[in-house]
Write an enzyme that holds these catalytic residues in place. Sequence first.
Site, PDB file in Angstrom:
ATOM      1  N   PRO A 326       0.828  -1.204   0.000  1.00 16.98           N
ATOM      2  CA  PRO A 326       0.000   0.000   0.000  1.00 16.98           C
ATOM      3  C   PRO A 326       0.860   1.252   0.000  1.00 16.98           C
ATOM      4  O   PRO A 326       2.000   1.242   0.472  1.00 16.98           O
ATOM      5  CB  PRO A 326      -0.802  -0.132   1.298  1.00 16.98           C
ATOM      6  CG  PRO A 326       0.007  -1.040   2.166  1.00 16.98           C
ATOM      7  CD  PRO A 326       0.701  -1.971   1.238  1.00 16.98           C
ATOM      8  N   GLY A 327       0.314   2.337  -0.508  1.00 21.17           N
ATOM      9  CA  GLY A 327       1.048   3.601  -0.533  1.00 21.17           C
ATOM     10  C   GLY A 327       1.478   3.990  -1.932  1.00 21.17           C
ATOM     11  O   GLY A 327       1.161   3.318  -2.921  1.00 21.17           O
ATOM     12  N   GLY A 330       7.089   3.406  -5.600  1.00 22.42           N
ATOM     13  CA  GLY A 330       8.404   4.006  -5.619  1.00 22.42           C
ATOM     14  C   GLY A 330       8.926   4.267  -7.016  1.00 22.42           C
ATOM     15  O   GLY A 330       8.531   3.606  -7.980  1.00 22.42           O
ATOM     16  N   ASP A 381      16.710  -2.144   9.314  1.00 23.11           N
ATOM     17  CA  ASP A 381      17.673  -3.145   8.866  1.00 23.11           C
ATOM     18  C   ASP A 381      17.067  -3.899   7.682  1.00 23.11           C
ATOM     19  O   ASP A 381      15.851  -4.028   7.557  1.00 23.11           O
ATOM     20  CB  ASP A 381      17.979  -4.120  10.004  1.00 23.11           C
ATOM     21  CG  ASP A 381      19.213  -4.965   9.734  1.00 23.11           C
ATOM     22  OD1 ASP A 381      19.958  -4.663   8.778  1.00 23.11           O
ATOM     23  OD2 ASP A 381      19.434  -5.929  10.489  1.00 23.11           O
TER      24      ASP A 381
END
Length: 583
Positions: A326-327, A330, A381
């Site tokens: 989601p979102g 990139g 990380d």
Amino acid sequence: MKLSPAYRLAATILHGFDEYRARFKQITFDASRRFREAAWRDAQQASASRINLYGEKVEDTLGRLRRTFPQDVLVHCETWGEARHHYAELISQRLDYELAETFFNSLFCSIFQHRHIRNEWMFVYSSRDDAAHRSGIELCRRYPVNGDWPSALRWALEEAPFDNPFADLELDVELGTALLEAQLPAAIWQADDAQVELLKSVFYRNKGAYLVGRILGGGEQVPLVLPILHGEGFGEQQGGDPCLHLDTVLTETDEVSIIFSFTRAYFQVDVPVPGEFVQYLKQLMPHKPAGELYAAIGFFKHGKTEFFRALNQQVAKREDQFIIAPGVRGMVMAVFVLPTFRTVFKIIKDKFDPAKDVTHAVVREKYRLVKRHDRVGRMADTQEFSNFIVRKDHFDPACLEHLLEVAPSTVSLKDDKVIIKHCYTERMMTPLNIYLEECSEDERATVLKDYGNAIKQMAAANIFPGDMLLKNFGVTRHGRVIFYDYDEVCYITECRFRHMPKGQGVDASSLSIGPNDIFPEEFGPFMFANKVLRDMFMDQHPELFDPDYWLEVQKAIRDGRVIDVYPYRNKQRFAGTVGQLVY
């Protein structure tokens, strides 16, 4: 008696593992000396050296194998299957057998380029049931409270293996006891059988030393962490105080979990029996995956093994499919998730959006930079995988179609399998831009404050995030803001922070701008399209828009200061330094 090639193969790998472990222990054992002498720069270098060590020893052993064995022996899977059997016997009585298995896997994957991943030829699953092999080594020291909590806390501090004296032990005991009384459940505080239990090993990281254990009593338990610091300025300025003090007392599981977070540098700590050590930590932090705990104490490669095994188990349950994350999508990475596993998978696209002037090699080096660097609790990380293979029907069709479209050189199909040549994994978080759309007003103010703190704390660690857009940060279940998009990170000391020209008739578009030139006064509109959020953030963190602030941080780093970021709130500290960058 002539030894078989398979036995010699197993013995050669074990020899390489022994070399790795010997050097790993040497670096780790020296942590107490670095803390005693406040050798903070040495500590940073030791942390990076220990991370690099694993790859170096795998390469050394790989070279030894290639010099010793003919190529047809090295690429014969059945030979490796026999070697696996011999190796399992050779390590069967070792206390670090699981780490040895992972080292064997690393050599196998190096030879076969992460192909032929089968349990017959490598340790996809462990060779033994660790529960059936208890070492008998006592990891902890214990103290019965008998109603005298000051004596218990005094014992915890006095009996710790520190060479430097405490500046005011009685004051530390008084402050610590008061905090324990305020924090502990009544059932423990009043219990006749209450006892303090601490691991004998001290956990060292950055400028802190941590005593870790638990308090038990009345049928209940809480974790216990005692952070120990030197006096002000020791190791960095003349007249610094070498004496120690107790910085706070932590007894909440969430607080302890943050100290062991996947966003922090790995501890330097003596671990006599890795598996039993991790099992103990798991009792303190039951929700933290075993892989993260292995990584937290320095065994990040075995942490990756534990992660891979857990992922295989979750995929086999078939509770859900891989979907696009989601979102906002990139510009450099294609990102997908397995929702029930709380993990993000990131693949470098074949072509980047025009705004991104980087290459595949540059992106991978940025991720390596973050892996080696102190992440100060603000950078996630990552684990790196090659030739990751999953059945096609484990993918949502739209997700698979997108990956094949944007990264065809990395993602391919073979029969019913999806083959991913290279990917990164990170813990799943809520993207900050989405969080801000869904949270309450109070949560909005809190998370914006933490967003600014995250940027400042990365700066203190000599990291400039480059792309500070909201979508490149996430919010953890603890409400902490974490940076996770590394394709533009660089060192603060590489940046050239500049003021915008002042005066009438000055055209900003005519400025001569170099690749490392940064204008903090221009951050606002870039970071926030929403003016309300922008104004709120600028009120909270006005210094981030002032070039002089960045220049001061840059100067401090160049002057050799190591600015530590402590993993607990400033208000919890007994003697927090004014202006110290803390959580």
